[in-house]
Design a protein around this motif. Structure first.
Motif, PDB file in Angstrom:
ATOM      1  N   LEU A   1     -34.373  71.228  20.150  1.00 39.30           N
ATOM      2  CA  LEU A   1     -35.667  70.966  20.088  1.00 39.30           C
ATOM      3  C   LEU A   1     -36.250  72.293  19.431  1.00 39.30           C
ATOM      4  N   LEU A   2     -37.736  71.842  19.006  1.00 37.23           N
ATOM      5  CA  LEU A   2     -38.462  72.943  18.067  1.00 37.23           C
ATOM      6  C   LEU A   2     -38.502  74.284  18.718  1.00 37.23           C
ATOM      7  N   GLY A   3     -38.746  74.491  20.190  1.00 35.55           N
ATOM      8  CA  GLY A   3     -39.082  75.607  20.657  1.00 35.55           C
ATOM      9  C   GLY A   3     -37.690  76.268  20.899  1.00 35.55           C
ATOM     10  N   GLN A   4     -36.332  75.550  20.995  1.00 34.07           N
ATOM     11  CA  GLN A   4     -34.955  76.213  21.135  1.00 34.07           C
ATOM     12  C   GLN A   4     -34.702  76.672  19.439  1.00 34.07           C
ATOM     13  N   ILE A   5     -35.202  75.936  18.514  1.00 35.80           N
ATOM     14  CA  ILE A   5     -35.006  76.499  17.317  1.00 35.80           C
ATOM     15  C   ILE A   5     -35.716  77.682  17.092  1.00 35.80           C
ATOM     16  N   ILE A   6     -36.812  77.822  17.402  1.00 34.24           N
ATOM     17  CA  ILE A   6     -37.674  79.032  17.311  1.00 34.24           C
ATOM     18  C   ILE A   6     -37.154  80.187  17.814  1.00 34.24           C
ATOM     19  N   ASP A   7     -36.658  79.755  19.349  1.00 36.99           N
ATOM     20  CA  ASP A   7     -36.421  81.107  20.224  1.00 36.99           C
ATOM     21  C   ASP A   7     -34.891  81.642  19.707  1.00 36.99           C
ATOM     22  N   GLU A   8     -33.985  80.881  19.320  1.00 34.33           N
ATOM     23  CA  GLU A   8     -32.595  81.031  19.061  1.00 34.33           C
ATOM     24  C   GLU A   8     -32.258  81.229  17.494  1.00 34.33           C
ATOM     25  N   GLN A   9     -32.762  80.677  16.652  1.00 32.01           N
ATOM     26  CA  GLN A   9     -32.484  80.519  15.098  1.00 32.01           C
ATOM     27  C   GLN A   9     -33.501  81.427  14.438  1.00 32.01           C
ATOM     28  N   LEU A  10     -34.723  81.582  14.570  1.00 29.17           N
ATOM     29  CA  LEU A  10     -35.745  82.248  13.937  1.00 29.17           C
ATOM     30  C   LEU A  10     -35.466  83.878  14.160  1.00 29.17           C
ATOM     31  N   PRO A  11     -35.112  84.327  14.984  1.00 30.01           N
ATOM     32  CA  PRO A  11     -35.052  85.841  14.910  1.00 30.01           C
ATOM     33  C   PRO A  11     -33.814  86.119  14.212  1.00 30.01           C
ATOM     34  N   ALA A  12     -32.492  85.331  14.327  1.00 29.22           N
ATOM     35  CA  ALA A  12     -31.488  85.505  13.550  1.00 29.22           C
ATOM     36  C   ALA A  12     -31.497  85.529  12.040  1.00 29.22           C
ATOM     37  N   ALA A  13     -32.595  84.717  11.693  1.00 23.68           N
ATOM     38  CA  ALA A  13     -33.130  84.391  10.503  1.00 23.68           C
ATOM     39  C   ALA A  13     -33.766  85.354   9.742  1.00 23.68           C
ATOM     40  N   ILE A  14     -34.635  85.843  10.398  1.00 26.99           N
ATOM     41  CA  ILE A  14     -35.366  87.145  10.015  1.00 26.99           C
ATOM     42  C   ILE A  14     -34.470  88.238   9.978  1.00 26.99           C
ATOM     43  N   ASP A  15     -33.437  88.402  10.961  1.00 29.82           N
ATOM     44  CA  ASP A  15     -32.534  89.644  10.833  1.00 29.82           C
ATOM     45  C   ASP A  15     -31.797  89.565   9.366  1.00 29.82           C
ATOM     46  N   LEU A  16     -31.403  88.391   9.118  1.00 34.69           N
ATOM     47  CA  LEU A  16     -30.628  88.240   7.623  1.00 34.69           C
ATOM     48  C   LEU A  16     -31.430  88.523   6.565  1.00 34.69           C
ATOM     49  N   SER A  17     -32.685  88.535   6.475  1.00 34.16           N
ATOM     50  CA  SER A  17     -33.659  88.851   5.431  1.00 34.16           C
ATOM     51  C   SER A  17     -33.366  88.052   4.077  1.00 34.16           C
ATOM     52  N   PRO A  18     -33.497  86.741   4.336  1.00 43.24           N
ATOM     53  CA  PRO A  18     -33.120  85.836   3.212  1.00 43.24           C
ATOM     54  C   PRO A  18     -34.269  85.916   2.291  1.00 43.24           C
ATOM     55  N   ASP A  19     -33.897  85.418   0.890  1.00 46.35           N
ATOM     56  CA  ASP A  19     -35.046  85.186  -0.091  1.00 46.35           C
ATOM     57  C   ASP A  19     -35.616  83.859   0.176  1.00 46.35           C
ATOM     58  N   LEU A  20     -34.783  82.923   0.478  1.00 49.36           N
ATOM     59  CA  LEU A  20     -35.327  81.618   0.997  1.00 49.36           C
ATOM     60  C   LEU A  20     -34.909  81.168   2.324  1.00 49.36           C
ATOM     61  N   VAL A  21     -35.853  80.220   2.837  1.00 47.94           N
ATOM     62  CA  VAL A  21     -35.372  79.695   4.119  1.00 47.94           C
ATOM     63  C   VAL A  21     -35.851  78.121   4.128  1.00 47.94           C
ATOM     64  N   THR A  22     -34.924  77.217   4.609  1.00 51.71           N
ATOM     65  CA  THR A  22     -35.436  75.967   4.820  1.00 51.71           C
ATOM     66  C   THR A  22     -35.671  75.703   6.397  1.00 51.71           C
ATOM     67  N   PHE A  23     -36.661  75.183   6.623  1.00 49.32           N
ATOM     68  CA  PHE A  23     -37.115  75.159   8.169  1.00 49.32           C
ATOM     69  C   PHE A  23     -37.691  73.791   8.308  1.00 49.32           C
ATOM     70  N   CYS A  24     -36.916  73.058   9.012  1.00 50.52           N
ATOM     71  CA  CYS A  24     -37.212  71.673   9.337  1.00 50.52           C
ATOM     72  C   CYS A  24     -36.817  71.247  10.784  1.00 50.52           C
ATOM     73  N   ALA A  25     -37.584  70.986  11.526  1.00 48.21           N
ATOM     74  CA  ALA A  25     -37.564  71.080  12.885  1.00 48.21           C
ATOM     75  C   ALA A  25     -38.439  70.028  13.562  1.00 48.21           C
ATOM     76  N   GLY A  26     -38.542  69.535  14.937  1.00 46.31           N
ATOM     77  CA  GLY A  26     -39.444  68.762  15.440  1.00 46.31           C
ATOM     78  C   GLY A  26     -39.034  67.269  15.635  1.00 46.31           C
ATOM     79  N   GLY A  27     -38.120  66.813  14.868  1.00 42.75           N
ATOM     80  CA  GLY A  27     -37.706  65.485  15.202  1.00 42.75           C
ATOM     81  C   GLY A  27     -37.305  65.220  16.413  1.00 42.75           C
TER      82      GLY A  27
END
Length: 266
Positions: A66-92
């Motif tokens: 779910l969107l909340g799980q993606i934000i809680d679990e994946q968002l911090p990990a993505a920020i830690d990786l410091s990427p140049d590009l992110v695709t963020f597709c969630a909520g379905g």
């Protein structure tokens, strides 16, 4: 097809790319020969790597989230990786639930998008598909449209790229979807990857909107048998998980949790 025109700015060569999301971004049902999933995000990474071979790529998406799980679990990990590009597709997965509120979901989505943009990363947002031709899911079409309107507004406000899946009429063909009618087929995933390349200005030689080859019409009995098979093998198990509180994400880990250069499978 998209090729650079004379005077057109050269595409940005991102050095790192992280994909966030659920089964759509994980890549179901686009299997490699070993049974693991590829999907549009992996395909997009491959296109990006042709322009910059040293591209590093991570995919944190997990089916059923779910969107909340993606934000809680994946968002911090993505920020830690410091990427140049992110695709963020969630909520379905949230939209499919009767009690979901697309306005509230959009508020969550915007807050997460702002966090990603604050890191300096370019962000790609995907709208929801038009579900008018999808059994069962057509009942949530109005909620998907409302959520999509929010997503476009969020993209405008935060200067994000948008892959407009709703307008991709080519995805209305059954051949764009797997047997479960919920996940894209390999060809459907490739069409989305090509559409994302166009949005990002990445040159590609194929055309995401190319019409499908003519197919012989199916007779009424064949269609009804296909509907019964789908209901038995896919819809009933999906409904059972919803009623029992189980998730297809149980026991699943991200397939590419760390940034690494691509190594194409045979």
């Amino acid at each position: 097809m998209h090729t650079p025109r004379e005077g057109e700015a050269a595409p940005r060569l991102w050095g790192s790319y992280v994909a966030l999301g659920d089964s759509f971004t994980e890549g179901m049902d686009d299997p490699w020969p070993d049974g693991s999933f590829r999907g549009w995000a992996d395909r997009l990474a491959a296109h990006l790597a042709r322009a910059r071979p040293q591209l590093r790529y991570a995919n944190l998406a997990i089916r059923g989230k779910l969107l909340g799980q993606i934000i809680d679990e994946q968002l911090p990990a993505a920020i830690d990786l410091s990427p140049d590009l992110v695709t963020f597709c969630a909520g379905g997965n949230d939209i499919l639930r009767p009690s979901s509120d697309p306005d509230a979901l959009a508020a969550q989505f915007e807050e997460a998008t702002a966090e990603l943009r604050a890191t300096g990363a370019d962000v790609v947002i995907c709208t929801g598909f038009d579900t008018k031709e999808v059994p069962i899911m057509r009942r949530v079409r109005g909620k998907v449209a409302t959520y999509n309107a929010h997503l476009r507004a969020i993209a405008d406000k935060h200067n994000c790229h948008v892959v407009d899946l709703w307008s991709m009429a080519v995805l209305q063909d059954p051949r764009a979807w797997s047997e479960d009618r919920l996940h894209l087929s390999p060809e459907g995933h490739e069409r989305v990857a090509l559409r994302a390349c166009v949005e990002l200005g990445i040159p590609v030689t194929a055309d995401w909107s190319e019409p499908w080859p003519e197919a012989p019409p199916a007779d009424w009995l064949t269609l009804r048998r296909a509907d019964l098979k789908w209901a038995k093998q896919h819809f009933v198990p999906w409904l059972g998980r919803r009623l029992t509180g189980k998730s297809s994400a149980d026991g699943i880990e991200p397939k590419r949790p760390q940034l690494a250069e691509l190594c194409e499978k045979p």
